[in-house]
Design a protein around this motif. Sequence first.
Motif, short mmCIF file in Angstrom:
data_model
loop_
_atom_site.label_atom_id
_atom_site.label_comp_id
_atom_site.label_asym_id
_atom_site.label_seq_id
_atom_site.Cartn_x
_atom_site.Cartn_y
_atom_site.Cartn_z
N SER A 91 -0.77 -1.75 6.41
CA SER A 91 -0.87 -1.66 7.86
C SER A 91 -2.10 -2.41 8.36
O SER A 91 -3.17 -2.33 7.78
N VAL A 92 -1.92 -3.15 9.46
CA VAL A 92 -3.07 -3.80 10.10
C VAL A 92 -3.24 -3.26 11.52
O VAL A 92 -4.03 -3.78 12.28
N TYR A 136 3.16 2.56 2.96
CA TYR A 136 3.43 1.52 3.96
C TYR A 136 4.64 0.74 3.54
O TYR A 136 4.76 0.34 2.39
N LEU A 154 7.52 -17.60 16.90
CA LEU A 154 6.32 -18.40 16.67
C LEU A 154 6.65 -19.88 16.75
O LEU A 154 5.97 -20.65 17.42
N TRP A 213 6.99 -5.56 4.98
CA TRP A 213 7.95 -6.25 5.85
C TRP A 213 7.68 -7.73 5.81
O TRP A 213 6.60 -8.18 5.45
N HIS A 225 0.56 -14.73 13.36
CA HIS A 225 1.60 -14.20 14.25
C HIS A 225 2.08 -12.83 13.77
O HIS A 225 2.30 -11.92 14.57
N ALA A 226 2.22 -12.72 12.45
CA ALA A 226 2.68 -11.44 11.89
C ALA A 226 1.70 -10.33 12.23
O ALA A 226 2.10 -9.24 12.63
N CYS A 227 0.39 -10.62 12.08
CA CYS A 227 -0.62 -9.60 12.38
C CYS A 227 -0.63 -9.26 13.86
O CYS A 227 -0.84 -8.13 14.26
N THR A 282 1.95 -9.40 15.93
CA THR A 282 3.09 -8.54 16.24
C THR A 282 2.94 -7.17 15.60
O THR A 282 3.58 -6.22 16.02
N ALA A 283 2.06 -7.07 14.58
CA ALA A 283 1.85 -5.78 13.94
C ALA A 283 0.67 -5.05 14.57
O ALA A 283 0.09 -4.17 13.94
N LYS A 293 0.85 -1.20 0.00
CA LYS A 293 0.00 0.00 0.00
C LYS A 293 0.88 1.24 0.00
O LYS A 293 1.91 1.26 0.66
N ALA A 295 7.38 -11.29 7.68
CA ALA A 295 7.06 -11.81 9.00
C ALA A 295 8.21 -12.64 9.54
O ALA A 295 8.82 -13.41 8.81
N GLN A 296 8.50 -12.48 10.82
CA GLN A 296 9.57 -13.23 11.46
C GLN A 296 8.96 -14.39 12.22
O GLN A 296 8.18 -14.18 13.15
#
Lengths: 435, 323
Positions: free
Chosen positions: B52-53, A212, A222, A215, B81-83, B85-86, A209, A217-218
């Motif tokens: 962005s979330v 934005y 997890l 990135w 998990h990504a969401c 942490t975001a 977007k 995801a790490q």
Amino acid sequence: MVRNIVILGGNSHPELVDNVCNNLGIAPGERILTKFSSGESRCEIKDSVRGKDVYIIQSAADSVNDGFIDLCIMVSACKTGSAKRVTAVMPLFPYSRQPDVPYKKAGAPLSKASHPTKNGYTFESVPGTPHPGITRTQSLGPDINGLDTKLARTKLAENGVNGTTCNKADGPQTPSGAERRNAPSGSSAFNYTTHDYQNHSLLANFKSKPGYKQWVAQAGTLVADLLTCAGADHHVLTECRMDLHDPQYQGFFDVPVDNLYGKPLLKRYIQQHIPNYKEAVVISPDAGGAKRATAVADELDMDFALIHKERRPTKYSEMRNASMMLVGDVRDRVCILIDDLIDTGNTITRAAKLLKKEGATAIYALVTHGILSGDAIPRINASAIDKLIVTNTVPQLEHKRLCTKLVTLDVSPVFAEAIRRVHHGESISVLFQFN
Amino acid sequence: MSREMANEIKLLSGSSHPDLSAQVAGRLGIEIARTVSLNYSNQETSVTIGESVRDEDVYILQSAATGDVNEGLMEMLIMIHACKTASARRITAVIPCFPYARQDKKDRSRAPISARLIANMIQTAGANHIITMDLHASQIQGFFSVPCDNLYAEPSVLRWIRENRNVEQVVIVSPDAGGAKRATSIADRLNASFALIHKERPRPNVVGRMVLIGEVRDKVAILVDDMADTCGTLDKAAGLLRDANAKEILAIATHGILSGNAIETINNSSLSALVVTNTVPLGDKVSRCPKLQVIDVSGTLAEAIRRTHNGESVSYLFTHVPV
């Protein structure tokens, strides 16, 4: 012979399981681990585990996700089967290697328009502050987005478009396209040690977007959490990897973690198989691994050198294209590169090339985890590395067939000893130092 | 403007079933959030988030694609998990076909209760809410300690039967005792008669002897089940119904997993049609199997998402198909 212990193996590395069991003098536990036709994993533990100390060995080879879910299912099966303690033994921890986020040194990615040469720009035009809704201009692109840049670059190289900026100092080109250091758009050529993607075209077409910064995801924490929730939660330690890529990993777990090291094995190899090793130089291929390499150099009383990866573009094109700087002297010496993990082999082959250029006589690369995915094998074969020494934390038989430079060291005695010690409640730390 | 945008529905799509995600997004009138999942060359999954979330109401739609269940699962877990942490406000995992739903009990010694493991993993990853459809065993809802809405395909199935067959002539057949409740519920609401097939299952994916209980002579026998996997059961049941002189035999299953030789089995069976919903990606199976028909349930899922987001009751969807 150890009693009251059950060793179960996943599908990822049967040889290691057999070797560890041989070392312990017990037979591996019987289990069924296949797939239903729908693709769901099917697991049945045949041997009784009630009240037993269960160790499940699973590495992260081939299909990492399948292997990891299998491991979780096995752990939970043993847990519901009233095992006293379940220990996940992972010679190579999945998702331990996540890409460096392409942030700049300063931290947050600000979108400075650094290419005022783009058409339509005057001194009056002001780059917009990034916010939702603003359309991103072309010139902002590469700066906001390091990942884009990198992938665009690899894609370019893949298409065989050989940039004209290619420098003489670059030496003979290796066959891999991704390794070329063309700097097509001037200053925006950063070098990031990301993994290689299997299908970059998807990401190259991907646009985040406006405003934005995308990135990646790490998944590290997890994976640790998931394993704990599967039931490896009791006072159980997770025998993580031989070398955790980041030592911080231990902090991710809520359960005890014992981290074994491949260093003693590598050290012994140096002592036994490298002639005149005292004259050789230990090299760390990047600053992050300096600690690991200096430890080996100190213990063996050898010289040490470091390769510094230049990420900032400098004014002098030679420096930029070389992008790696050697700190130390290697002329007419044998070089021993030490790293924890070799995946696609980019870093280490580039380092070897630089060492050769600096006058090294022979180059050994000692790496704990030899994942060797993608086109790593042909890259190694074509590189200046004379011998690549890896441990068998992941299956190496196939790699060995394809790569004559490869030497594997067996880690099963280390794991067997660690399992024995954990089972009897003895200290593990001795394993960290033995010679 | 940007304030109004806050706390919107963000629909993230896993890579397993992009068609369903697109349909759901279309019905909600929103765009799918920009994400991309790739594999590294060492087979690890990488998820890139492109918008962005923060403080948004996030819905992550991922189904269990046949053959790639574990890949899809890991991808979904990483996305959740990504969401988390975001800083998403709430994360809802929309799982039309819940993976490992059949491994829901310890039926042998040391058998894993994988469904529970998966439930725990989804929560550990950070999901605050689960929306799923026709769970193999509704007790799986109890495996979660967060709200889990189990939607039913039944209203859509009822509508399909009413629109395509003469209800007067229909007899609903359950292919096993476990599915009797599901089948009787449909039979009751159609006011149709009901029959049951009793079967013995010596091993998973293998079917033993079967007995028909009930009358199907000269009727349209509709086999109702929650999933059609290898279709061994359906094939045998159809043979049994044919021997019992049913006029027409068709099967309706919510989840068309259709693994292994399912397509060949169906093509060669006495079934005149197999009706499944689109909870599982079917790929080219529709073209390979002329008997296969698909009911679209994206409306139900989209409406469930909309109602959950707005804090409205979802129970209406248990009995009605949204318009």
